[in-house]
Design a protein around this motif. Structure first.
Motif, PDB file in Angstrom:
ATOM      1  N   HIS A  77      45.035  -9.667  -0.707  1.00 58.78           N
ATOM      2  CA  HIS A  77      45.343 -10.524  -1.855  1.00 58.78           C
ATOM      3  C   HIS A  77      44.462 -10.150  -3.053  1.00 58.78           C
ATOM      4  O   HIS A  77      44.954  -9.999  -4.173  1.00 58.78           O
ATOM      5  CB  HIS A  77      45.139 -11.992  -1.472  1.00 58.78           C
ATOM      6  CG  HIS A  77      45.280 -12.943  -2.598  1.00 58.78           C
ATOM      7  ND1 HIS A  77      46.466 -13.121  -3.276  1.00 58.78           N
ATOM      8  CD2 HIS A  77      44.381 -13.782  -3.176  1.00 58.78           C
ATOM      9  CE1 HIS A  77      46.294 -14.024  -4.229  1.00 58.78           C
ATOM     10  NE2 HIS A  77      45.041 -14.441  -4.180  1.00 58.78           N
ATOM     11  N   ALA A  78      43.166  -9.974  -2.829  1.00 57.93           N
ATOM     12  CA  ALA A  78      42.224  -9.665  -3.900  1.00 57.93           C
ATOM     13  C   ALA A  78      42.500  -8.305  -4.527  1.00 57.93           C
ATOM     14  O   ALA A  78      42.354  -8.132  -5.741  1.00 57.93           O
ATOM     15  CB  ALA A  78      40.793  -9.700  -3.360  1.00 57.93           C
ATOM     16  N   SER A  82      42.485  -6.447  -8.514  1.00 60.41           N
ATOM     17  CA  SER A  82      41.325  -5.572  -8.697  1.00 60.41           C
ATOM     18  C   SER A  82      40.019  -6.298  -8.396  1.00 60.41           C
ATOM     19  O   SER A  82      39.032  -6.180  -9.112  1.00 60.41           O
ATOM     20  CB  SER A  82      41.308  -4.983 -10.104  1.00 60.41           C
ATOM     21  OG  SER A  82      42.455  -4.199 -10.313  1.00 60.41           O
ATOM     22  N   LYS A  83      40.030  -7.091  -7.311  1.00 58.96           N
ATOM     23  CA  LYS A  83      38.837  -7.819  -6.886  1.00 58.96           C
ATOM     24  C   LYS A  83      38.518  -7.490  -5.437  1.00 58.96           C
ATOM     25  O   LYS A  83      39.327  -6.905  -4.722  1.00 58.96           O
ATOM     26  CB  LYS A  83      39.061  -9.334  -7.025  1.00 58.96           C
ATOM     27  CG  LYS A  83      39.204  -9.798  -8.464  1.00 58.96           C
ATOM     28  CD  LYS A  83      39.327 -11.299  -8.532  1.00 58.96           C
ATOM     29  CE  LYS A  83      39.369 -11.771  -9.972  1.00 58.96           C
ATOM     30  NZ  LYS A  83      39.419 -13.246 -10.055  1.00 58.96           N
ATOM     31  N   LEU A  84      37.313  -7.889  -5.022  1.00 58.73           N
ATOM     32  CA  LEU A  84      36.870  -7.789  -3.630  1.00 58.73           C
ATOM     33  C   LEU A  84      36.854  -9.182  -3.028  1.00 58.73           C
ATOM     34  O   LEU A  84      36.656 -10.174  -3.727  1.00 58.73           O
ATOM     35  CB  LEU A  84      35.438  -7.249  -3.545  1.00 58.73           C
ATOM     36  CG  LEU A  84      35.159  -5.828  -3.964  1.00 58.73           C
ATOM     37  CD1 LEU A  84      33.662  -5.562  -3.840  1.00 58.73           C
ATOM     38  CD2 LEU A  84      35.926  -4.867  -3.101  1.00 58.73           C
ATOM     39  N   ARG A 114      43.017 -17.354  -7.585  1.00 56.53           N
ATOM     40  CA  ARG A 114      42.434 -16.274  -8.397  1.00 56.53           C
ATOM     41  C   ARG A 114      40.977 -16.023  -8.045  1.00 56.53           C
ATOM     42  O   ARG A 114      40.474 -14.926  -8.233  1.00 56.53           O
ATOM     43  CB  ARG A 114      42.541 -16.614  -9.879  1.00 56.53           C
ATOM     44  CG  ARG A 114      43.952 -16.591 -10.419  1.00 56.53           C
ATOM     45  CD  ARG A 114      43.936 -16.940 -11.886  1.00 56.53           C
ATOM     46  NE  ARG A 114      42.877 -17.937 -12.073  1.00 56.53           N
ATOM     47  CZ  ARG A 114      42.995 -19.062 -12.719  1.00 56.53           C
ATOM     48  NH1 ARG A 114      44.087 -19.362 -13.307  1.00 56.53           N
ATOM     49  NH2 ARG A 114      41.995 -19.913 -12.818  1.00 56.53           N
ATOM     50  N   THR A 115      40.270 -17.060  -7.546  1.00 56.90           N
ATOM     51  CA  THR A 115      38.841 -16.915  -7.265  1.00 56.90           C
ATOM     52  C   THR A 115      38.485 -17.153  -5.800  1.00 56.90           C
ATOM     53  O   THR A 115      37.345 -16.924  -5.402  1.00 56.90           O
ATOM     54  CB  THR A 115      38.005 -17.878  -8.135  1.00 56.90           C
ATOM     55  OG1 THR A 115      38.404 -19.217  -7.845  1.00 56.90           O
ATOM     56  CG2 THR A 115      38.200 -17.575  -9.618  1.00 56.90           C
ATOM     57  N   SER A 116      39.450 -17.626  -5.020  1.00 55.30           N
ATOM     58  CA  SER A 116      39.178 -17.835  -3.591  1.00 55.30           C
ATOM     59  C   SER A 116      40.469 -17.762  -2.788  1.00 55.30           C
ATOM     60  O   SER A 116      41.572 -17.903  -3.333  1.00 55.30           O
ATOM     61  CB  SER A 116      38.495 -19.192  -3.342  1.00 55.30           C
ATOM     62  OG  SER A 116      39.388 -20.249  -3.606  1.00 55.30           O
ATOM     63  N   ALA A 117      40.292 -17.529  -1.494  1.00 58.86           N
ATOM     64  CA  ALA A 117      41.414 -17.517  -0.550  1.00 58.86           C
ATOM     65  C   ALA A 117      40.905 -18.155   0.736  1.00 58.86           C
ATOM     66  O   ALA A 117      39.740 -17.993   1.103  1.00 58.86           O
ATOM     67  CB  ALA A 117      41.898 -16.094  -0.287  1.00 58.86           C
ATOM     68  N   LEU A 140      36.730 -14.393  -4.241  1.00 59.32           N
ATOM     69  CA  LEU A 140      37.305 -13.174  -4.808  1.00 59.32           C
ATOM     70  C   LEU A 140      36.484 -12.818  -6.031  1.00 59.32           C
ATOM     71  O   LEU A 140      36.445 -13.569  -7.002  1.00 59.32           O
ATOM     72  CB  LEU A 140      38.776 -13.395  -5.154  1.00 59.32           C
ATOM     73  CG  LEU A 140      39.632 -13.983  -4.028  1.00 59.32           C
ATOM     74  CD1 LEU A 140      41.069 -14.167  -4.488  1.00 59.32           C
ATOM     75  CD2 LEU A 140      39.560 -13.141  -2.777  1.00 59.32           C
ATOM     76  N   VAL A 141      35.790 -11.696  -5.952  1.00 61.03           N
ATOM     77  CA  VAL A 141      34.830 -11.308  -6.987  1.00 61.03           C
ATOM     78  C   VAL A 141      35.221  -9.964  -7.604  1.00 61.03           C
ATOM     79  O   VAL A 141      35.929  -9.167  -6.976  1.00 61.03           O
ATOM     80  CB  VAL A 141      33.398 -11.220  -6.403  1.00 61.03           C
ATOM     81  CG1 VAL A 141      32.965 -12.591  -5.866  1.00 61.03           C
ATOM     82  CG2 VAL A 141      33.294 -10.163  -5.316  1.00 61.03           C
TER      83      VAL A 141
END
Length: 145
Positions: A77-78, A82-84, A114-117, A140-141
């Protein structure tokens, strides 16, 4: 969670793209991915060699399986943003002892933001009986440059 199509990922291609493949711990535990997408990840792990001193499946091994599955899903998902994905919270309830065989974990997304899953992870034995229930949340960073 808004329903969107979620294509299953080709596992060998996915693993080849990771800098360290499945990672050393996952290799030691014998974890194998069966199905991968951002909404659902399925994997297996042998009980043999993953036991505590009394010969029972080690609770930490179950948690490692749960974290692997949730982290893989959130990582897929991240990646699209373009996130980790990095784990920030995990819990587990152990329901049933195992002394042999294979367990199967299924991580199902409960939040893909957008910032967590977050994922519910159910680990079952070969008869489909629940061995462990876990929940994992990942942040998600931004990817490092």
């Amino acid at each position: 969670m808004t329903e969107q199509p979620d294509a299953q990922i080709d596992i060998p291609t996915f693993l080849a793209a990771l800098p360290q493949g499945m990672g050393r711990l996952n290799e030691k535990l014998g974890i194998e991915l069966v199905e991968v997408s951002s909404r659902r990840v399925v994997g297996t792990m042998p009980v043999e060699d993953n036991t505590q001193p009394y010969g029972l499946l080690h609770g930490g091994a179950s948690v490692a399986l749960a974290e692997t599955l949730g982290s893989v899903g959130s990582g897929v998902h991240a990646f699209g943003m373009s996130k980790l994905s990095v784990g920030v919270d995990i819990n587990a309830t152990h329901h049933r002892a195992m002394t042999s065989g294979v367990v199967t974990g299924t991580a199902t997304a409960i939040h893909l933001g957008r910032t967590s899953a977050a994922y519910d992870v159910v680990i079952t034995n070969e008869q489909g009986k629940r061995v462990c229930t876990s929940r994992i949340t990942c942040a998600l960073v931004p990817m490092p440059e």
